[in-house]
Design a protein around this motif. Structure first.
Motif, PDB file in Angstrom:
ATOM      1  N   SER A  44       0.812  -1.221   0.000  1.00 53.86           N
ATOM      2  CA  SER A  44       0.000   0.000   0.000  1.00 53.86           C
ATOM      3  C   SER A  44       0.844   1.268   0.000  1.00 53.86           C
ATOM      4  N   SER A  45       2.090   1.180   0.438  1.00 59.19           N
ATOM      5  CA  SER A  45       2.933   2.375   0.517  1.00 59.19           C
ATOM      6  C   SER A  45       3.873   2.520  -0.681  1.00 59.19           C
ATOM      7  N   ILE A  46       3.733   1.618  -1.655  1.00 59.69           N
ATOM      8  CA  ILE A  46       4.636   1.633  -2.807  1.00 59.69           C
ATOM      9  C   ILE A  46       4.320   2.812  -3.734  1.00 59.69           C
ATOM     10  N   SER A  47       5.358   3.473  -4.184  1.00 56.64           N
ATOM     11  CA  SER A  47       5.241   4.466  -5.242  1.00 56.64           C
ATOM     12  C   SER A  47       5.437   3.748  -6.568  1.00 56.64           C
ATOM     13  N   TYR A  48       4.477   3.886  -7.470  1.00 55.90           N
ATOM     14  CA  TYR A  48       4.497   3.121  -8.716  1.00 55.90           C
ATOM     15  C   TYR A  48       5.777   3.365  -9.518  1.00 55.90           C
ATOM     16  N   LEU A  49       6.150   4.622  -9.689  1.00 58.97           N
ATOM     17  CA  LEU A  49       7.329   4.926 -10.485  1.00 58.97           C
ATOM     18  C   LEU A  49       8.603   4.408  -9.830  1.00 58.97           C
ATOM     19  N   GLU A  50       8.696   4.561  -8.510  1.00 64.11           N
ATOM     20  CA  GLU A  50       9.875   4.054  -7.796  1.00 64.11           C
ATOM     21  C   GLU A  50       9.931   2.531  -7.874  1.00 64.11           C
ATOM     22  N   PHE A  51       8.780   1.878  -7.792  1.00 65.75           N
ATOM     23  CA  PHE A  51       8.730   0.422  -7.872  1.00 65.75           C
ATOM     24  C   PHE A  51       9.208  -0.056  -9.237  1.00 65.75           C
ATOM     25  N   LEU A  52       8.725   0.594 -10.295  1.00 64.54           N
ATOM     26  CA  LEU A  52       9.152   0.220 -11.635  1.00 64.54           C
ATOM     27  C   LEU A  52      10.656   0.428 -11.811  1.00 64.54           C
ATOM     28  N   ARG A  53      11.155   1.533 -11.286  1.00 62.87           N
ATOM     29  CA  ARG A  53      12.577   1.835 -11.430  1.00 62.87           C
ATOM     30  C   ARG A  53      13.437   0.832 -10.669  1.00 62.87           C
ATOM     31  N   ASP A  54      13.024   0.501  -9.440  1.00 61.70           N
ATOM     32  CA  ASP A  54      13.864  -0.337  -8.580  1.00 61.70           C
ATOM     33  C   ASP A  54      13.731  -1.825  -8.892  1.00 61.70           C
ATOM     34  N   TYR A  55      12.532  -2.254  -9.298  1.00 64.76           N
ATOM     35  CA  TYR A  55      12.303  -3.692  -9.444  1.00 64.76           C
ATOM     36  C   TYR A  55      11.891  -4.107 -10.862  1.00 64.76           C
ATOM     37  N   GLY A  56      11.289  -3.205 -11.622  1.00 65.93           N
ATOM     38  CA  GLY A  56      10.858  -3.547 -12.975  1.00 65.93           C
ATOM     39  C   GLY A  56      12.008  -3.933 -13.882  1.00 65.93           C
ATOM     40  N   GLN A  57      13.176  -3.384 -13.590  1.00 63.51           N
ATOM     41  CA  GLN A  57      14.346  -3.680 -14.413  1.00 63.51           C
ATOM     42  C   GLN A  57      14.782  -5.136 -14.317  1.00 63.51           C
ATOM     43  N   HIS A  58      14.314  -5.836 -13.295  1.00 66.43           N
ATOM     44  CA  HIS A  58      14.727  -7.229 -13.098  1.00 66.43           C
ATOM     45  C   HIS A  58      13.788  -8.229 -13.775  1.00 66.43           C
ATOM     46  N   PHE A  59      12.759  -7.727 -14.467  1.00 70.27           N
ATOM     47  CA  PHE A  59      11.816  -8.593 -15.161  1.00 70.27           C
ATOM     48  C   PHE A  59      11.834  -8.246 -16.650  1.00 70.27           C
ATOM     49  N   THR A  60      11.801  -9.272 -17.480  1.00 73.64           N
ATOM     50  CA  THR A  60      11.697  -9.040 -18.914  1.00 73.64           C
ATOM     51  C   THR A  60      10.400  -9.662 -19.418  1.00 73.64           C
TER      52      THR A  60
END
Length: 236
Positions: A44-60
């Motif tokens: 619930s406290s996740i920032s969408y853009l920060e989440f994508l930046r920090d963790y999205g890079q690890h998924f293809t």
């Protein structure tokens, strides 16, 4: 998929916890006591853009599309929403947070969750250098290929307010001849030697094995005290 309100989610969580308490000891008295957590505590406290930046890079997308569960979902006629496609990332992140907060190292689940669980192991390794593990079990099917628990009336509830002790007993009593021995091994705590004896039962005796299955499975969930009322109803 139906979007649930916070109140309904709370009700569902309480219902699940009530069932688990029959099989697990919750608390903090010993290291083996179970705890039940809510991923809303971190999601619930996740920032969408920060989440994508920090963790999205690890998924293809290539990797995500390679998992059988995704392939099967895409093969259906029903739309596959972006929300559902993100479940893999969120479940992987849940495993990462469970490791960080509670030192969880092993995730258990059905074989249909393999892709999501492996993604969690890989995310933990890439982000924190954690060695995480996944253990899956095949989805249990009946002898005619149907998923266990799927009936004409819907899922088999474990809560007595959703499905009575009698109806739960009847569900097991109605097991097919071909499944009864396998289900005795899977869903009861009877000694294997005792179950192996029943493997030789034929004809009307196989119905006795079904009653044993129904009695033992119902006892594990609802306690043995309810069996007398069930049998009295059947015999009346």
């Amino acid at each position: 998929r139906v979007m649930l309100t916070d109140d309904i989610i709370k009700q569902n969580t309480d219902g699940i916890s009530k069932v688990f308490q029959k099989f697990l000891t919750f608390g903090d008295a010993t290291p083996t006591d179970a705890i039940m957590v809510n991923n809303d505590d971190w999601l619930s406290s996740i920032s969408y853009l920060e989440f994508l930046r920090d963790y999205g890079q690890h998924f293809t997308i290539n990797r995500m599309l390679s998992f059988e569960s995704v392939k099967q979902r895409l093969a259906r006629e029903a739309p596959f929403s972006f929300l559902e496609f993100n479940y893999m990332i969120l479940q992987a992140y849940d495993f990462l947070e469970l490791n960080r907060r509670y030192d969880a190292k092993l995730q258990l689940g059905g074989s249909d969750q393999w892709g999501n669980m492996i993604s969690g192991c890989e995310l933990g390794r890439r982000v924190d250098g954690a060695q995480l593990y996944a253990l899956t079990a095949p989805l249990i099917t009946t002898s005619d290929g149907k998923k266990m628990g799927k009936t004409a009336g819907g899922a088999v509830w474990l809560n007595a307010d959703k499905l009575s002790e009698y109806d739960y007993w009847q569900f097991w009593r109605n097991t097919s001849d071909e499944d009864v021995i396998r289900f005795l091994k899977l869903f009861t705590e009877l000694p294997l030697e005792e179950i192996e004896t029943m493997e030789g039962w034929k004809g009307a005796d196989i119905n006795k094995a079904k009653i044993v299955l129904a009695d033992e499975a119902t006892t594990l969930l609802h306690g043995r005290d309810c069996l007398k009322a069930i049998h009295d109803t059947i015999d009346s």
